[in-house]
Motif scaffolding. Structure first.
Motif, PDB file in Angstrom:
ATOM      1  N   GLY A   1      -5.548  -4.967  10.260  1.00  8.34           N
ATOM      2  CA  GLY A   1      -6.104  -5.855   9.256  1.00  8.34           C
ATOM      3  C   GLY A   1      -5.351  -7.165   9.195  1.00  8.34           C
ATOM      4  N   LYS A   2      -6.096  -8.218   8.869  1.00  3.99           N
ATOM      5  CA  LYS A   2      -5.485  -9.538   8.736  1.00  3.99           C
ATOM      6  C   LYS A   2      -6.159 -10.247   7.569  1.00  3.99           C
ATOM      7  CE  LYS A   2      -4.282 -13.657  11.273  1.00  3.99           C
ATOM      8  NZ  LYS A   2      -3.214 -13.773  12.194  1.00  3.99           N
ATOM      9  N   LYS A   3      -5.309 -10.836   6.717  1.00  4.30           N
ATOM     10  CA  LYS A   3      -5.838 -11.588   5.579  1.00  4.30           C
ATOM     11  C   LYS A   3      -6.037 -13.030   6.002  1.00  4.30           C
ATOM     12  CE  LYS A   3      -3.194 -12.048   1.984  1.00  4.30           C
ATOM     13  NZ  LYS A   3      -2.472 -11.869   0.728  1.00  4.30           N
TER      14      LYS A   3
ATOM     15  N   GLY B   1     -11.893  -5.987  12.963  1.00  2.00           N
ATOM     16  CA  GLY B   1     -12.899  -6.962  13.366  1.00  2.00           C
ATOM     17  C   GLY B   1     -14.046  -7.160  12.396  1.00  2.00           C
ATOM     18  N   THR B   2     -14.046  -6.485  11.260  1.00  2.27           N
ATOM     19  CA  THR B   2     -15.140  -6.584  10.293  1.00  2.27           C
ATOM     20  C   THR B   2     -14.621  -7.139   8.972  1.00  2.27           C
ATOM     21  OG1 THR B   2     -16.240  -4.678  11.291  1.00  2.27           O
ATOM     22  CG2 THR B   2     -16.922  -5.266   9.069  1.00  2.27           C
ATOM     23  N   LEU B   3     -15.354  -8.088   8.399  1.00  2.00           N
ATOM     24  CA  LEU B   3     -15.015  -8.629   7.092  1.00  2.00           C
ATOM     25  C   LEU B   3     -15.308  -7.576   6.024  1.00  2.00           C
ATOM     26  CD1 LEU B   3     -14.275 -11.009   5.201  1.00  2.00           C
ATOM     27  CD2 LEU B   3     -16.702 -11.622   5.253  1.00  2.00           C
TER      28      LEU B   3
ATOM     29  N   ASN C   1     -11.541  -8.605  -1.227  1.00  2.00           N
ATOM     30  CA  ASN C   1     -11.234 -10.021  -1.488  1.00  2.00           C
ATOM     31  C   ASN C   1     -10.193 -10.146  -2.591  1.00  2.00           C
ATOM     32  OD1 ASN C   1     -13.065 -10.762   0.443  1.00  2.00           O
ATOM     33  ND2 ASN C   1     -14.497 -11.759  -0.952  1.00  2.00           N
ATOM     34  N   GLY C   2      -9.159 -10.921  -2.312  1.00  2.00           N
ATOM     35  CA  GLY C   2      -8.105 -11.166  -3.283  1.00  2.00           C
ATOM     36  C   GLY C   2      -7.007 -10.116  -3.312  1.00  2.00           C
TER      37      GLY C   2
END
Length: 183
Positions: free
Chosen positions: A73-75, A84-86, A91-92
């Protein structure tokens, strides 16, 4: 900065953990080997943490009963891209909680800088490594005294008093983890 070993009590594990700091971030690296009920597992994780103790990115490699999995995961700004998926449900979120290690408790303990008896709720990405899933979770931390924090999982009513050292790393998480060695 620090190297240590945690013993998992509930899941019978050993974790070799190392944290380093450079100019702008911390890097936490670890390898865990253990057994939980009918599962034998090995987990490696790497977490990049900013200077405020919030997670910028993470990678987790696991092998459970011979089956290998990866989660990364990457913010980006306030959004999380995981494998690879949003994932807008995160969020946040500033923290992750990896089920097989006490280290991820250090993140909110160090970031929140709580004063005594002033609890704070947080949202985390809870990563259940042994069951291959992740989800949002609500947790609460309260500073009870210097080095002692009450951790509460708001959704399950689980709570425990956690003892940490001067840099926020867990010394004792009763019934779950104990530090057994450090450099």
């Amino acid at each position: 900065m620090k190297t240590l070993i945690w013993k998992g009590i509930y899941d019978e594990s050993l974790e070799y953990f190392n944290i380093k700091k450079d100019d702008q971030r911390y890097i936490a690296e670890s390898e865990i080997t253990g057994r939980s009920k009918d599962k034998i597992y090995r987990v490696r994780y790497n977490i990049v943490i900013d200077e405020n103790w919030t997670v910028a990115e993470f990678s987790i490699e696991s092998e459970i009963n011979g089956v290998k999995e990866q989660l990364a995961g990457k913010k980006q700004d306030e959004e999380w891209i995981i494998n690879g998926t949003l994932h807008q449900e995160f969020n946040g979120f500033q923290y992750i909680d990896i089920s097989v290690t006490p280290f991820t408790n250090t993140l909110p303990i160090n970031h929140l800088k709580l004063t005594e008896n002033r609890p704070q709720k947080i949202n985390v990405i809870y990563i259940d490594v042994l069951h291959h899933h992740f989800k949002p979770a609500v947790q609460r931390y309260t500073c009870l005294a210097t080095g002692t924090y009450l951790y509460e999982n708001v959704e399950t009513d689980f709570k425990s008093e956690i003892l940490v050292d001067d840099i926020g790393l867990v010394i004792s998480y009763p019934g779950l983890f104990e530090r057994i060695a450090e450099l």
